[in-house]
Write a protein that holds these residues in place. Structure first.
Motif, PDB file in Angstrom:
ATOM      1  N   THR A 225       1.079  -1.406   0.209  1.00 18.66           N
ATOM      2  CA  THR A 225      -0.034  -0.086  -0.026  1.00 18.66           C
ATOM      3  C   THR A 225       0.965   1.207  -0.071  1.00 18.66           C
ATOM      4  OG1 THR A 225      -0.123   0.021   2.331  1.00 18.66           O
ATOM      5  CG2 THR A 225      -1.833  -1.122   1.251  1.00 18.66           C
ATOM      6  N   LEU A 226       0.308   2.313  -0.447  1.00 15.46           N
ATOM      7  CA  LEU A 226       1.016   3.608  -0.531  1.00 15.46           C
ATOM      8  C   LEU A 226       1.392   3.867   0.891  1.00 15.46           C
ATOM      9  CD1 LEU A 226       1.838   6.169  -2.342  1.00 15.46           C
ATOM     10  CD2 LEU A 226      -0.549   6.945  -1.604  1.00 15.46           C
ATOM     11  N   GLU A 227       0.796   3.816   1.882  1.00 15.78           N
ATOM     12  CA  GLU A 227       0.982   3.986   3.367  1.00 15.78           C
ATOM     13  C   GLU A 227       2.106   3.169   3.952  1.00 15.78           C
ATOM     14  OE1 GLU A 227      -2.828   5.685   2.163  1.00 15.78           O
ATOM     15  OE2 GLU A 227      -2.238   3.425   2.172  1.00 15.78           O
ATOM     16  N   MET A 228       2.277   2.022   3.415  1.00 11.27           N
ATOM     17  CA  MET A 228       3.555   1.120   3.952  1.00 11.27           C
ATOM     18  C   MET A 228       4.588   1.723   3.471  1.00 11.27           C
ATOM     19  SD  MET A 228       1.682  -2.425   3.298  1.00 11.27           S
ATOM     20  CE  MET A 228       3.158  -3.270   3.163  1.00 11.27           C
ATOM     21  N   PRO A 239      13.241   9.287  -1.586  1.00 13.82           N
ATOM     22  CA  PRO A 239      12.818   8.672  -2.860  1.00 13.82           C
ATOM     23  C   PRO A 239      14.335   8.045  -3.218  1.00 13.82           C
ATOM     24  CG  PRO A 239      11.938  10.897  -2.782  1.00 13.82           C
ATOM     25  CD  PRO A 239      12.693  11.007  -1.699  1.00 13.82           C
ATOM     26  N   ASN A 240      15.346   8.477  -2.914  1.00 12.64           N
ATOM     27  CA  ASN A 240      16.603   7.668  -3.292  1.00 12.64           C
ATOM     28  C   ASN A 240      16.648   6.209  -2.874  1.00 12.64           C
ATOM     29  OD1 ASN A 240      17.835   9.719  -4.600  1.00 12.64           O
ATOM     30  ND2 ASN A 240      18.703  10.568  -2.897  1.00 12.64           N
ATOM     31  N   GLU A 266       4.818   5.083  -8.787  1.00 11.85           N
ATOM     32  CA  GLU A 266       6.230   5.737  -7.869  1.00 11.85           C
ATOM     33  C   GLU A 266       5.938   6.987  -7.877  1.00 11.85           C
ATOM     34  OE1 GLU A 266      10.925   5.341  -8.367  1.00 11.85           O
ATOM     35  OE2 GLU A 266       9.624   3.785  -9.347  1.00 11.85           O
ATOM     36  N   LYS A 267       5.563   7.555  -8.957  1.00 13.21           N
ATOM     37  CA  LYS A 267       5.607   9.257  -8.878  1.00 13.21           C
ATOM     38  C   LYS A 267       4.622   9.636  -7.696  1.00 13.21           C
ATOM     39  CE  LYS A 267       4.712  13.238 -11.949  1.00 13.21           C
ATOM     40  NZ  LYS A 267       4.223  13.670 -13.028  1.00 13.21           N
ATOM     41  N   GLU A 268       3.555   9.067  -7.680  1.00 18.32           N
ATOM     42  CA  GLU A 268       2.489   9.337  -6.528  1.00 18.32           C
ATOM     43  C   GLU A 268       3.284   9.211  -5.347  1.00 18.32           C
ATOM     44  OE1 GLU A 268      -0.962   7.376  -7.322  1.00 18.32           O
ATOM     45  OE2 GLU A 268      -1.553   8.527  -9.199  1.00 18.32           O
ATOM     46  N   ILE A 269       3.935   7.964  -5.081  1.00 23.99           N
ATOM     47  CA  ILE A 269       4.325   7.808  -3.717  1.00 23.99           C
ATOM     48  C   ILE A 269       5.575   8.830  -3.293  1.00 23.99           C
ATOM     49  CG2 ILE A 269       5.849   6.233  -2.437  1.00 23.99           C
ATOM     50  CD1 ILE A 269       4.730   3.914  -4.497  1.00 23.99           C
TER      51      ILE A 269
END
Length: 281
Positions: A225-228, A239-240, A266-269
């Motif tokens: 999930t995005l939150e995880m 992000p690196n 990935e961009k949204e994360i």
């Protein structure tokens, strides 16, 4: 069972209503296959071999018409969609169906028996059933899989199940799954393993257990999930962390790209992480 064209692929909708593997017809064809090899001086693997280019079926006088129809049918399938209600794929069902590229399983499938997709050399894409419990010996030997994400209910993967998938570099399996050590022989993943023959199952289950690879574990987990992911990024420097390679050179970004259960961009994360750090969320 019916056949239709789906996504430009000749697709068999498999409902288990009839037995697809006929041992006698396979033996008949394999006997003829040996003769074709000899007559056309074909040695070794025939991965790029197309039957119609080498020999005309009508000229194979030693083959029965039934065998010709049978082999033609099996070589025509490019995609298999296993319909809801099917619980198992029997032994040898799609044995050496060379042109199958994609398999989509209904979640009702619990077992994929031994040799079920043996020799499906074009098979590179699988949508696994969520309720899968067992993969039999040699089930996907000599296919063309590069990444495999086993659902969490699977408890057994038999010997040689993924052997000779030469491009296989990602095999993500649950910690409780019994994996035979021979399951990934002759793959890129096995070649990169530092564990040796007997240590491969343990190595596969633990190669991302270090805190350094927390993001790898999340991105390769079942339905991340995005939150995880954002929570891990907060602890891993931003992000690196998506670019950090594990012991076999796989990045979290690649896990996300390959994982069929990761519906995350990935961009949204990264955007969410940055905004979070700036206090804008």
């Amino acid at each position: 069972m019916r056949v239709a064209t789906v996504d430009s692929l000749v697709t068999l909708f498999y409902d288990g209503s009839r037995e697809l593997f006929d041992q006698e017809l396979i033996w008949e064809w394999e006997d003829e296959e040996v003769q074709i090899r000899h007559q056309n001086n074909i040695n070794g693997d025939w991965e790029d071999w197309q039957l119609e280019e080498v020999v005309n079926f009508e000229e194979l006088n030693e083959l029965s018409d039934e065998c010709k129809r049978y082999i033609r049918e099996r070589r025509s399938w490019q995609q298999i969609i296993v319909v809801d209600g099917v619980t198992e794929i029997p032994d040898y069902t799609f044995y050496e169906c060379y042109n199958i590229q994609r398999v989509i399983f209904a979640d009702s499938v619990i077992r994929i028996e031994h040799h079920a997709f043996f020799g499906c050399r074009s098979l590179f894409d699988i949508k696994w059933p969520l309720n899968l419990e067992c993969i039999g010996q040699y089930a996907f030997r000599e296919c063309n899989l590069s990444s495999v994400f086993i659902p969490p209910r699977c408890r057994e993967i038999g010997g040689w199940a993924f052997v000779a998938n030469e491009n296989l570099t990602i095999l993500n399996i649950p910690q409780d799954t019994e994996l035979q050590r021979s399951a990934i022989f002759n793959t890129k993943l096995f070649q990169k393993s530092p564990a040796g023959n007997f240590g491969v199952p343990t190595w596969l289950k633990n190669m991302n257990n270090s805190d350094q690879f927390a993001l790898h574990r999340v991105c390769s987990s079942f339905e991340p999930t995005l939150e995880m992911i954002v929570d891990v990024l907060k602890d891993r420097g931003g992000p690196n962390a998506f670019k950090v390679e594990n012991s076999i050179g796989i990045t979290p970004s690649r896990y996300l790209q390959e994982n069929p259960y990761a519906h995350i961009i990935e961009k949204e994360i990264i955007e969410k992480y940055i905004l979070d750090m700036m206090g804008e969320l």
